[in-house]
Design a protein around this motif. Structure first.
Motif, mmCIF file in Angstrom:
data_model
loop_
_atom_site.group_PDB
_atom_site.id
_atom_site.type_symbol
_atom_site.label_atom_id
_atom_site.label_comp_id
_atom_site.label_asym_id
_atom_site.label_seq_id
_atom_site.Cartn_x
_atom_site.Cartn_y
_atom_site.Cartn_z
ATOM 1 N N LYS A 265 1.091 -0.980 0.184
ATOM 2 C CA LYS A 265 -0.283 0.000 -0.002
ATOM 3 C C LYS A 265 1.106 0.963 0.301
ATOM 4 O O LYS A 265 0.271 2.211 -0.391
ATOM 5 N N GLY A 266 2.154 0.917 -0.162
ATOM 6 C CA GLY A 266 3.342 2.598 0.264
ATOM 7 C C GLY A 266 3.431 3.103 -0.756
ATOM 8 O O GLY A 266 2.882 2.308 -1.904
ATOM 9 N N GLU A 267 3.813 4.577 -1.364
ATOM 10 C CA GLU A 267 3.723 4.816 -2.487
ATOM 11 C C GLU A 267 5.404 5.238 -2.332
ATOM 12 O O GLU A 267 6.316 4.585 -2.069
ATOM 13 N N ASP A 268 5.879 4.884 -4.023
ATOM 14 C CA ASP A 268 6.846 4.015 -4.684
ATOM 15 C C ASP A 268 8.075 5.554 -4.127
ATOM 16 O O ASP A 268 7.229 6.326 -4.256
ATOM 17 N N GLY A 269 8.969 5.615 -4.060
ATOM 18 C CA GLY A 269 9.783 6.067 -4.137
ATOM 19 C C GLY A 269 9.749 7.027 -2.293
ATOM 20 O O GLY A 269 10.554 7.933 -2.205
ATOM 21 N N GLN A 270 9.439 6.266 -1.585
ATOM 22 C CA GLN A 270 8.966 7.101 -0.319
ATOM 23 C C GLN A 270 9.462 6.556 1.047
ATOM 24 O O GLN A 270 9.773 4.805 1.346
ATOM 25 N N ALA A 271 10.335 7.154 2.367
ATOM 26 C CA ALA A 271 10.316 6.079 3.465
ATOM 27 C C ALA A 271 9.028 6.605 4.227
ATOM 28 O O ALA A 271 8.910 6.996 4.105
ATOM 29 N N TYR A 272 8.978 4.997 5.348
ATOM 30 C CA TYR A 272 8.091 5.004 6.575
ATOM 31 C C TYR A 272 8.788 4.418 7.856
ATOM 32 O O TYR A 272 9.291 3.954 7.926
ATOM 33 N N ASN A 273 8.712 5.564 8.350
ATOM 34 C CA ASN A 273 9.347 4.980 10.083
ATOM 35 C C ASN A 273 8.197 3.563 11.054
ATOM 36 O O ASN A 273 7.000 3.827 10.898
ATOM 37 N N ALA A 274 8.496 2.955 11.410
ATOM 38 C CA ALA A 274 8.349 1.831 11.907
ATOM 39 C C ALA A 274 8.760 1.807 13.308
ATOM 40 O O ALA A 274 9.635 1.576 14.025
ATOM 41 N N ALA A 275 7.654 1.840 14.210
ATOM 42 C CA ALA A 275 8.603 1.887 15.614
ATOM 43 C C ALA A 275 7.037 2.047 16.718
ATOM 44 O O ALA A 275 5.818 2.540 15.930
ATOM 45 N N ASN A 276 6.642 1.622 17.430
ATOM 46 C CA ASN A 276 6.052 1.112 18.621
ATOM 47 C C ASN A 276 6.558 2.602 20.179
ATOM 48 O O ASN A 276 6.861 2.623 20.040
ATOM 49 N N VAL A 277 5.429 3.870 19.350
ATOM 50 C CA VAL A 277 5.735 5.522 20.082
ATOM 51 C C VAL A 277 5.713 5.301 21.444
ATOM 52 O O VAL A 277 6.187 6.152 22.148
ATOM 53 N N ASN A 278 4.619 4.029 21.810
ATOM 54 C CA ASN A 278 4.644 3.651 23.475
ATOM 55 C C ASN A 278 5.802 3.108 24.401
ATOM 56 O O ASN A 278 5.947 3.109 24.922
ATOM 57 N N SER A 279 6.596 2.816 23.735
ATOM 58 C CA SER A 279 7.681 1.947 23.975
ATOM 59 C C SER A 279 9.180 2.863 23.957
ATOM 60 O O SER A 279 9.929 2.637 24.825
ATOM 61 N N TYR A 280 9.026 4.232 23.964
ATOM 62 C CA TYR A 280 9.733 5.968 24.185
ATOM 63 C C TYR A 280 10.502 5.392 25.585
ATOM 64 O O TYR A 280 10.261 5.523 26.308
ATOM 65 N N CYS A 281 11.840 5.011 26.033
ATOM 66 C CA CYS A 281 12.778 5.213 27.194
ATOM 67 C C CYS A 281 13.611 5.073 27.006
ATOM 68 O O CYS A 281 14.355 5.143 26.053
ATOM 69 N N SER A 282 14.673 5.870 27.882
ATOM 70 C CA SER A 282 16.225 5.824 28.060
ATOM 71 C C SER A 282 16.151 4.193 27.708
ATOM 72 O O SER A 282 15.512 3.401 28.474
ATOM 73 N N ILE A 283 17.520 3.974 27.614
ATOM 74 C CA ILE A 283 18.033 2.287 27.868
ATOM 75 C C ILE A 283 17.838 1.924 29.542
ATOM 76 O O ILE A 283 17.928 0.950 29.914
ATOM 77 N N ARG A 284 18.997 3.337 29.833
ATOM 78 C CA ARG A 284 18.825 2.704 31.120
ATOM 79 C C ARG A 284 17.063 2.467 31.710
ATOM 80 O O ARG A 284 16.947 1.135 32.989
ATOM 81 N N GLU A 285 16.755 3.145 30.930
ATOM 82 C CA GLU A 285 14.600 2.909 32.075
ATOM 83 C C GLU A 285 14.673 1.480 31.205
ATOM 84 O O GLU A 285 13.774 0.956 31.986
ATOM 85 N N MET A 286 14.559 0.393 30.781
ATOM 86 C CA MET A 286 14.339 -0.565 29.361
ATOM 87 C C MET A 286 15.509 -1.182 30.535
ATOM 88 O O MET A 286 14.404 -1.851 30.816
ATOM 89 N N ALA A 287 16.144 -0.940 30.841
ATOM 90 C CA ALA A 287 17.312 -2.568 31.718
ATOM 91 C C ALA A 287 16.446 -2.295 33.299
ATOM 92 O O ALA A 287 16.163 -3.507 33.690
#
Length: 351
Positions: A265-287
């Motif tokens: 379904k994407g547009e040719d020549g286009q880029a798309y970010n893929a991430a879970n925005v609710n997972s945003y945290c520091s490496i220390r917070e994840m640890a």
């Protein structure tokens, strides 16, 4: 809690029934997959094969693999039934592919941080020369679609914590050896855009954040796997930095549905970010999350910064990806950070 087999089957079935993917485009078509025995490639193939089982979709996969023995172990049942065919070879020296190819999913890449520093030339040439070979194949076969697995690392070091849209870049130092990976990813993205513009190749780009889930090996050297091992073994999680870098994460099955959504379904020549925005945290917070939820009261987070900086580590950064463009195609994530770890740990084989 589900066991390993139940988790894998649930993931495969969920991918096979994902509504954001235009499955009609893929019915009865042939898809060439590179990086087929990697974490995302393996999950992708299982998901598509499950679609064949559930919906008799008749999708045929050509899996480009360097280690045919490993691939046979991973995919033996599909090979026997005939909807998956192994192609032994390498993206730098593509074998002759006589079959008609309708779609290409290109995921083969050097991904170990140590290699970015110790083998920077190979990191760069594999990315650029290998992808050019795939783009030329796409041109020869007149494919209906192609998707390139890129990385959040193309953003370099963002200047601030503002959301990163696909057009907003941070700073990349071309004189830093570790930039071999990030710079080559940027160049390959531009190569994809060039082929789309000059030759009309219907190629799209997905910029994946750090991705994990079932299938991560027990001895995987990446930081998320190290955290999991320490917690399961009741050991302290020792950080070699202050753990201040902040980023998002993505469950493997969600990464697969992102790729297939953009492919169809994407547009040719286009880029798309893929991430879970609710997972945003520091490496220390994840640890700290992993130690608390999976360390059985035995794990703590210890900061153990070396006097000698590790050249394979990125500088401190905040990588907040804006996924609006991908979500506009109907895609969404289904597994949060805690469940990513729970499902990965259940499926890890630790000695």
């Amino acid at each position: 809690m589900l066991n390993k087999e139940e988790i894998l089957l649930e993931d495969w079935e969920n991918m096979a029934m994902e509504e954001s993917i235009d499955w009609e485009c893929l019915n009865g078509k042939c898809i060439l997959v590179t990086g087929a025995t990697g974490l995302i490639g393996t999950t992708l193939i299982h998901g598509i094969m499950q679609r064949n089982e559930k919906k008799e979709a008749g999708i045929h996969i050509l899996a480009l693999v360097r280690n045919k023995e490993k691939a046979n172990t991973l995919f033996s049942s599909y090979i026997e039934r005939g909807d998956l065919q192994l192609v032994a070879g390498d993206i730098l020296k593509l074998p002759l592919i006589e079959e008609n190819v309708d779609y290409i999913i290109h995921g083969a890449s050097i991904t170990a941080s140590r290699d970015f520093v110790e083998k920077p030339v190979e990191t760069i040439t594999t990315a650029i020369d290998g992808t050019r070979n795939l783009l030329e194949l796409a041109r020869q076969k007149n494919v209906k679609g192609m998707v390139y697995m890129s990385s959040m690392e193309v953003y370099g070091t963002p200047y601030d914590e503002q959301p990163l849209t696909e057009e907003r870049m941070g700073y990349l130092n071309p004189l830093a050896v570790r930039s071999s990976y990030s710079e080559s990813k940027q160049m390959v993205e531009n190569l994809c855009v060039a082929y789309a513009s000059e030759y009309g190749i219907p190629v799209k780009i997905v910029r994946l954040t750090q991705t994990f889930g079932p299938g991560v090996a027990g001895d995987d050297g990446r930081v998320f796997a190290e955290f999991a091992r320490c917690a399961v073994m009741g050991k302290d999680i020792r950080l070699q930095t202050e753990g201040l870098t902040k980023r998002m994460y993505l469950y493997t099955a969600d990464a697969v549905t992102a790729l297939l959504t953009v492919l169809t379904k994407g547009e040719d020549g286009q880029a798309y970010n893929a991430a879970n925005v609710n997972s945003y945290c520091s490496i220390r917070e994840m640890a700290e999350l992993v130690a608390k939820e999976f360390g059985q009261g035995k794990s703590s987070v210890v900061i153990a910064v070396s006097d000698t900086p590790n050249a394979s580590y990125n500088p401190v950064m905040q990588v907040y990806l804006d996924t609006t463009r991908l979500q506009a195609l109907g895609w969404t994530t289904h597994v949060d950070l805690s469940e990513m770890y729970e499902r990965m740990i259940t499926c890890m084989e630790l000695s």
